[in-house]
Design an enzyme around this catalytic site. Structure first.
Site, PDB file in Angstrom:
ATOM      1  N   THR A   1      42.228  47.566  33.510  1.00 58.28           N
ATOM      2  CA  THR A   1      43.277  46.544  33.570  1.00 58.28           C
ATOM      3  C   THR A   1      43.964  46.402  32.216  1.00 58.28           C
ATOM      4  O   THR A   1      45.198  46.352  32.131  1.00 58.28           O
ATOM      5  CB  THR A   1      42.681  45.194  34.012  1.00 58.28           C
ATOM      6  OG1 THR A   1      42.055  45.348  35.294  1.00 58.28           O
ATOM      7  CG2 THR A   1      43.760  44.134  34.113  1.00 58.28           C
TER       8      THR A   1
ATOM      9  N   CYS B   1      38.595  49.209  29.556  1.00 56.72           N
ATOM     10  CA  CYS B   1      38.959  48.369  30.696  1.00 56.72           C
ATOM     11  C   CYS B   1      40.247  48.922  31.294  1.00 56.72           C
ATOM     12  O   CYS B   1      41.257  49.042  30.592  1.00 56.72           O
ATOM     13  CB  CYS B   1      39.153  46.932  30.222  1.00 56.72           C
ATOM     14  SG  CYS B   1      39.802  45.806  31.470  1.00 56.72           S
TER      15      CYS B   1
ATOM     16  N   GLY C   1      40.951  41.376  35.799  1.00 57.67           N
ATOM     17  CA  GLY C   1      41.766  41.890  36.902  1.00 57.67           C
ATOM     18  C   GLY C   1      42.460  40.851  37.754  1.00 57.67           C
ATOM     19  O   GLY C   1      43.289  41.192  38.606  1.00 57.67           O
TER      20      GLY C   1
ATOM     21  N   GLU D   1      28.468  42.935  37.984  1.00 63.03           N
ATOM     22  CA  GLU D   1      28.023  41.989  36.956  1.00 63.03           C
ATOM     23  C   GLU D   1      26.747  41.251  37.379  1.00 63.03           C
ATOM     24  O   GLU D   1      25.969  40.811  36.534  1.00 63.03           O
ATOM     25  CB  GLU D   1      29.137  40.980  36.647  1.00 63.03           C
ATOM     26  CG  GLU D   1      30.354  41.569  35.941  1.00 63.03           C
ATOM     27  CD  GLU D   1      30.175  41.682  34.431  1.00 63.03           C
ATOM     28  OE1 GLU D   1      29.350  40.943  33.871  1.00 63.03           O
ATOM     29  OE2 GLU D   1      30.853  42.533  33.821  1.00 63.03           O
TER      30      GLU D   1
ATOM     31  N   CYS E   1      38.098  51.386  37.576  1.00 57.34           N
ATOM     32  CA  CYS E   1      37.538  50.236  36.867  1.00 57.34           C
ATOM     33  C   CYS E   1      36.197  50.681  36.318  1.00 57.34           C
ATOM     34  O   CYS E   1      35.415  51.319  37.038  1.00 57.34           O
ATOM     35  CB  CYS E   1      37.360  49.048  37.818  1.00 57.34           C
ATOM     36  SG  CYS E   1      36.498  47.634  37.069  1.00 57.34           S
ATOM     37  N   THR E   2      35.913  50.366  35.063  1.00 58.94           N
ATOM     38  CA  THR E   2      34.684  50.879  34.452  1.00 58.94           C
ATOM     39  C   THR E   2      33.427  50.200  34.990  1.00 58.94           C
ATOM     40  O   THR E   2      32.316  50.651  34.701  1.00 58.94           O
ATOM     41  CB  THR E   2      34.740  50.755  32.911  1.00 58.94           C
ATOM     42  OG1 THR E   2      35.196  49.450  32.543  1.00 58.94           O
ATOM     43  CG2 THR E   2      35.658  51.811  32.326  1.00 58.94           C
ATOM     44  N   HIS E   3      33.570  49.135  35.777  1.00 55.85           N
ATOM     45  CA  HIS E   3      32.410  48.575  36.472  1.00 55.85           C
ATOM     46  C   HIS E   3      32.021  49.422  37.688  1.00 55.85           C
ATOM     47  O   HIS E   3      30.859  49.433  38.098  1.00 55.85           O
ATOM     48  CB  HIS E   3      32.708  47.154  36.962  1.00 55.85           C
ATOM     49  CG  HIS E   3      32.714  46.108  35.900  1.00 55.85           C
ATOM     50  ND1 HIS E   3      33.766  45.942  35.031  1.00 55.85           N
ATOM     51  CD2 HIS E   3      31.797  45.154  35.568  1.00 55.85           C
ATOM     52  CE1 HIS E   3      33.500  44.932  34.216  1.00 55.85           C
ATOM     53  NE2 HIS E   3      32.316  44.438  34.520  1.00 55.85           N
TER      54      HIS E   3
END
EC number: 5.1.1.3
Length: 254
Positions: free
Chosen positions: A72, A70, A40, A147, A178-180
């Site tokens: 992005t 993702c 990103g 993360e 965002c997949t996070h």
């Protein structure tokens, strides 16, 4: 059927989990580009190059379709991937938009994502085409929090408040672009209160039902471009158990 999934790191495991929960027998190959996370903050050309390399790795593994887990990469590289990779390619943005438009009562929708995703305008354009008033915000610290496994607690609460305070009272639906970010959903929902939170990974898994044949052997291979010290902790946190991991070897430039 063998599905390839790639993401800039571990966030795409939320997509893997959603797909595996819905399609029990498919074979899955996952690639997390942990050596180059986050995407990103990269330039468009770099994001496209990284995405082509990841998709090429998965294609060499014999996958039947590729899921770009993702946001992005979906924003910047999806069309290029569809042209150059000779298997069907699916991104996360369109399913998330459709789900948000369906859930929103007043069409005031927030989108949060990486700086590159928000700058691309990919979500904003599609939501505005659907008649929504859009409030977009880049949240660059969310990926490092995820993360590092800092999913709740004082630090995470303060970062969530810092980014989302301007959304309070203005939106009725929020897209986690965002997949996070689903990893931080508990603190996000706690702060925003009565707001529908759309997880693009769930929306994507549902949208694939016409393309997936649930006829594999349920195999799962996890590849990462860097085997970071907290990797197994995050895999267990997201998927609920330990899995063996492999170092991805191939043409991964920097």
């Amino acid at each position: 059927m063998k599905i390839g999934i790639f993401d800039s790191g571990v966030g795409g495991l939320t997509v893997l989990k959603a797909i595996r929960n819905r399609y029990r027998k498919v074979d899955i190959v996952y690639l997390g580009d942990t050596a180059r996370v986050p995407y990103g903050i990269r330039s468009k050309d770099t994001i496209i190059r990284y995405s082509l390399e990841c998709a090429g790795f998965l294609k060499d593994k014999g996958v039947d379709i590729i899921v770009v887990a993702c946001n992005t990469a979906s924003a910047y590289a999806l069309e290029r991937l569809k042209k150059e990779i000779n298997v069907p390619v699916f991104g996360v943005i369109e399913p998330g938009v459709k789900e948000a438009l369906k859930k929103s009562r007043n069409k005031k929708i927030g989108v949060i994502g990486t700086p590159a995703t928000v700058k691309s305008g990919a979500y904003q354009r599609k939501l505005e085409e659907g008649g929504a008033d859009v409030f977009a915000k880049a949240c660059p610290l969310f990926v490092p929090l995820a993360e590092e496994g800092l999913l709740e607690g004082e630090i995470t609460r303060k970062v969530v408040e810092h980014y989302l305070k301007e959304f309070k009272g203005k939106i009725d639906t929020l897209i986690l672009g965002c997949t996070h970010y689903p990893l931080l959903k508990k603190e996000i929902k706690k702060f925003l209160g009565d707001v529908e939170v759309v997880d693009s990974s769930e929306a994507l898994s549902l949208s694939l039902h016409n393309f997936i044949k649930d006829d594999g052997s349920s195999s799962l291979e996890l590849f990462f471009t860097d085997l970071s010290p907290n990797l197994q902790f995050l895999i267990k946190l997201i998927l609920g158990r330990d899995y063996p991991v492999k170092l991805a070897e191939g043409v991964f430039t920097h």
